[in-house]
Design a protein around this motif. Structure first.
Motif, mmCIF file in Angstrom:
data_model
loop_
_atom_site.group_PDB
_atom_site.id
_atom_site.type_symbol
_atom_site.label_atom_id
_atom_site.label_comp_id
_atom_site.label_asym_id
_atom_site.label_seq_id
_atom_site.Cartn_x
_atom_site.Cartn_y
_atom_site.Cartn_z
ATOM 1 N N TRP A 188 6.486 -5.735 -27.235
ATOM 2 C CA TRP A 188 7.178 -6.843 -26.626
ATOM 3 C C TRP A 188 6.394 -7.663 -25.739
ATOM 4 C CZ3 TRP A 188 11.067 -7.407 -29.684
ATOM 5 C CH2 TRP A 188 11.903 -6.590 -30.218
ATOM 6 N N ASP A 189 5.556 -7.263 -24.872
ATOM 7 C CA ASP A 189 4.888 -8.053 -23.900
ATOM 8 C C ASP A 189 3.443 -8.656 -24.302
ATOM 9 O OD1 ASP A 189 7.019 -7.991 -22.064
ATOM 10 O OD2 ASP A 189 6.327 -5.931 -21.245
ATOM 11 N N GLN A 190 3.074 -8.243 -25.505
ATOM 12 C CA GLN A 190 1.733 -8.549 -26.224
ATOM 13 C C GLN A 190 1.701 -9.982 -26.424
ATOM 14 O OE1 GLN A 190 0.245 -5.801 -28.948
ATOM 15 N NE2 GLN A 190 -1.163 -7.365 -29.807
ATOM 16 N N LYS A 191 0.818 -10.840 -26.249
ATOM 17 C CA LYS A 191 0.710 -12.219 -26.732
ATOM 18 C C LYS A 191 0.157 -12.202 -27.821
ATOM 19 C CE LYS A 191 0.390 -15.157 -22.831
ATOM 20 N NZ LYS A 191 -0.462 -15.072 -21.691
ATOM 21 N N GLU A 228 2.448 -17.091 -26.326
ATOM 22 C CA GLU A 228 3.366 -16.435 -25.688
ATOM 23 C C GLU A 228 3.783 -15.069 -25.957
ATOM 24 O OE1 GLU A 228 7.407 -19.070 -25.021
ATOM 25 O OE2 GLU A 228 6.905 -18.896 -27.194
ATOM 26 N N THR A 229 4.426 -14.235 -25.377
ATOM 27 C CA THR A 229 4.670 -12.876 -25.552
ATOM 28 C C THR A 229 5.271 -12.734 -27.013
ATOM 29 O OG1 THR A 229 6.530 -12.860 -24.471
ATOM 30 C CG2 THR A 229 4.937 -12.469 -23.216
ATOM 31 N N ARG A 288 14.388 -7.355 -22.028
ATOM 32 C CA ARG A 288 13.472 -8.645 -21.459
ATOM 33 C C ARG A 288 14.586 -9.671 -21.370
ATOM 34 N NH1 ARG A 288 10.385 -4.665 -22.227
ATOM 35 N NH2 ARG A 288 8.237 -4.864 -22.034
#
Ligand code: GCW
Length: 730
Positions: free
Chosen positions: A623-626, A631-632, A698
């Motif tokens: 989920w937080d990977q660019k 963006e993520t 998130r």
């Protein structure tokens, strides 16, 4: 008073001749064959001059159909019926007086007008159109080797007129790149249509064979105008009843009606027919009694339908019977039927849509796994019909790896024109862009540049001449008894575009859309340009609010309408969890990448080189990977959904600015449909974003307004809640 009456009479006369005015009520029945009066005086005059008379050489039902179309079209467009004369045998054509000549190339005087290259290219269905000058008098020649070529050429000339092009210096060479250009109707004998959203089946089995509705002929005309030359009349989830004598006689009547338009009729064949109809104990394709049953059945079919095309078969797939039931291969099944059809020139189209045979395996891999080992094992009158993606007509999938992996097998494409996964007949989605995308995909089968279009056009058997190459493409029809045939007025564009891509797989979605808009609505560039742009973007818009970034099959279970990522069946397609989302199809996952050519396999294995629009097809991404958006993963996903909704709003705005440019009825209908599409885009966005947020945990990006209250009760939100009309304000 007298003067006023006189004026009125004049105005009415003009109206009746030209049917003037964009405000004329329209219901869409005439499709792209409206032949609207040409209002530009200069152009009309030029056409009147150029098309004052027509001469045809020889007559046949097909030539008569061409003539009828030309006379009607020319009369409607320029208000003048051309003089028609026909020449039979070898009588010379008087080039002085005749301005439009339709003639076969076996006449030396006609062939002499063309180069040998031109003559060689066009084959059995192509045509040449040329403005030639004889004694300083320009003549328009439509020439072909066959009657059907002349019909196709006549439609081309009418298209030029409908799109307001000059006929001064024509020099056109056209021929189809694929031999079979087929509509698959998923029509049931009871009149319903599987995945059909435009009313009931066109075929009225109850009144056949006695009644040949005008609609059947108009269907054939529309198909011939875009070069479609085959129709599978019934559902691939087949009923054996269609193979009974009673129904064969009905089918024969349709086949006869379609024949002048170059359309062959095909039927689906249920594999268990020898048991169900023939009362045999088995349908094992290697059993002599079964072989004989099919042989006899095929003989009976050709007795009633001499120009019968052949069978389309869905076997050992979604519960349909097949050779797998007897431990036999698809090749065993297909070849047995092909042998029965061969003496009559018939063919078998055998579908590769199988996925249940290995439980738990990645569905995207199963068609390839089952068919790849059979490459080269199919007889020469068999084609494998494969969907464009390995799963199922999704808004976007990776392309089906069977294209590029079967060099020794005739491969044909299966597109879906009906919008099963694209909002049915409610959403405006121009599929020309999708057809183009897949046909231009590079399979690397023979190194870079081996596009799917090339694979389809490929000659499999060395030595076969171009006319005998067994190549093809099919589209699941979106046609029904609705007055406008397709439900959504823009659904017609998808039927039209399918035909044009079938004729030329390297055609351009852009120019096809322009032609269709001009013929279907108006030539006004103030309408054509913005609406063409809207059409070209529309498929991507739908992808954005349904399944962005390579997601697939999130539709509500079974119905396939509206969001349903929460259904058990959808989970296997999105793999959302607390870590991330997407399917790992690299070597660490299902390894579906290995079904592609090495260059592609390595491209798709690496997130950095995977096309952005397929990342979740091939990778499970945190989920937080660019990602490439900058963006993520989470923020990007949410932004795509929000973007999709905004884009539909923009489509609505553009459409509103077209008010007055086209007829009111279609304008208002599309206005309503776009409003509904906007509502449903929000339904999709809210449902998917809130569902995936359960996993991502998130917050939404700051610029995205929280979805409406209707969804705040998630996870108690039930997928079978009625459609949320109250989303209007959310
Ligand atoms: O997409 C699925 C459809 C089924 C269809 C099947 C197929 C005709 O949901 O309705 O059955 O594909 O292509 O065979």
């Amino acid at each position: 008073m007298k003067q006023r009456i006189y004026k009125l009479v004049v105005i009415l006369a003009i109206f009746s001749v030209f049917n003037l005015g964009a405000v004329r009520a329209e219901n869409g029945y005439n499709l792209w064959l409206r032949y609207m009066p040409i209002e530009n005086g200069q152009l009309r005059q030029a056409y009147q001059h150029q098309l004052a008379s027509i001469v045809v050489c020889n007559q046949s039902p097909t030539i008569n159909a061409a003539l009828k179309e030309l006379i009607n079209g020319i009369n409607l467009m320029i208000g003048k019926v051309p003089n028609v004369s026909s020449i039979t045998g070898n009588a010379a054509i008087d080039f002085k007086t005749n301005r439009l000549v339709l003639a076969k190339l076996d006449q030396p005087a006609i062939a002499a007008q063309f180069s040998t290259v031109e003559l060689r290219q066009i084959g059995q269905e192509g045509y040449l159109i040329k403005t030639v000058r004889q004694n300083r008098v320009p003549q328009i020649l439509i020439a072909a080797n066959t009657d059907i070529g002349l019909l196709y050429g006549s439609f081309h000339l009418l298209k030029l007129m409908q799109t307001h092009q000059s006929l001064q210096a024509l020099n056109i060479q056209q021929w189809p790149r694929l031999k079979l250009r087929i509509l698959d109707h998923w029509d049931n004998l009871n009149g319903t249509v599987e995945r059909g959203y435009a009313g009931y089946s066109l075929w009225n089995w109850q009144t056949l064979p006695g009644i040949i509705q005008k609609r059947y002929i108009d269907y054939a005309r529309a198909n011939a105008s875009i070069g479609i030359n085959g129709a599978v009349l019934n559902n691939v989830n087949a009923s054996v009843k269609s193979l009974t004598k009673e129904y064969l006689i009905k089918t024969a009547a349709l086949a006869k009606a379609f024949k002048p338009y170059g359309i062959k009729v095909y039927l689906t064949a249920k594999f268990s027919a020898p048991k169900e109809l023939g009362h045999l104990k088995t349908a094992d394709p290697l059993d002599p009694a079964v072989i004989k049953w099919w042989k006899d059945k095929v003989a009976e079919i050709y007795h009633y339908i001499p120009n019968f095309g052949g069978f389309l078969v869905k076997a050992s797939s979604e519960g349909q019977p097949g050779p797998g039931d007897y431990g036999r291969t698809h090749a065993d099944g297909a070849n047995m039927m092909a042998a029965a059809l061969k003496p009559y020139g018939g063919i078998v189209m055998w579908r590769t849509f199988v996925y249940e045979n290995k439980k738990g395996a990645d569905r995207a891999k199963q068609g390839y796994d089952e068919f790849k080992p059979l490459d080269g094992k199919f007889d020469e009158n068999v084609l494998l019909q494969a969907k464009y993606g390995p799963i199922d007509f999704q808004p976007r999938e990776a392309f089906n790896p069977l294209f590029g992996a079967m060099p020794h097998t005739h491969m044909m494409m299966e597109f879906q024109i009906t919008q099963e996964y694209f909002g049915f007949a409610t959403h405006l989605v121009y599929l020309g862009s999708l057809f183009q995308e897949y046909l231009r995909k590079d399979t690397y089968q023979k190194g870079p540049g081996t596009t799917i279009a090339k694979v389809l056009e490929e000659r499999v058997n060395p030595g076969t001449d171009d006319n005998n190459r067994l190549t093809g493409i099919a589209g699941v029809a979106n046609i029904g008894t609705d007055v406008n045939w397709c439900g959504h007025p823009f659904g017609q564009a998808n039927w039209y575009a399918f035909g044009r891509f079938a004729w030329n797989p390297m055609a351009s979605a852009d120019s096809i859309a322009a032609d269709w808009l001009k013929m279907t609505f108006t030539n006004d560039p103030g309408f054509v340009n913005p609406i063409k742009k809207l059409m070209l973007g529309s498929r991507e818009v739908a992808v954005n609010y349904m399944t962005p970034l390579g997601l697939s099959h999130l539709m509500k279970f079974a119905l396939h309408y509206g969001p349903g990522p929460w259904s058990k069946s959808a989970e296997v397609y999105h793999h959302a969890d607390s870590v991330g989302i997407g399917l790992d199809r690299t070597v660490t996952g299902s390894d579906a990448v290995s079904q592609y050519a090495p260059a592609l396999a390595s491209k798709y294995s690496n997130l950095k080189t995977t096309p952005l629009n397929l990342i979740l097809w091939f990778h499970h991404i945190g989920w937080d990977q660019k990602i490439a958006t900058g963006e993520t993963m989470w923020n990007s996903l949410v932004h795509y959904y929000y973007q999709g909704v905004k884009q539909v709003a923009a489509m609505q705005q553009i459409w509103q600015s077209m008010k007055g440019k086209i007829d009111e009825d279609r304008f208002n209908y599309v206005t309503q449909l776009l409003k509904q599409q906007h509502l449903e885009a929000k339904w999709w966005r809210n449902g998917c974003v809130l569902y995936f947020q359960q996993y991502s945990k998130r917050p939404l990006p700051k610029d995205c307004k929280e979805p409406g209250k209707a969804y705040w009760n998630y996870p108690t939100f039930k997928p079978d809640l009625p459609f949320p009309y109250h989303l209007d304000d959310q």
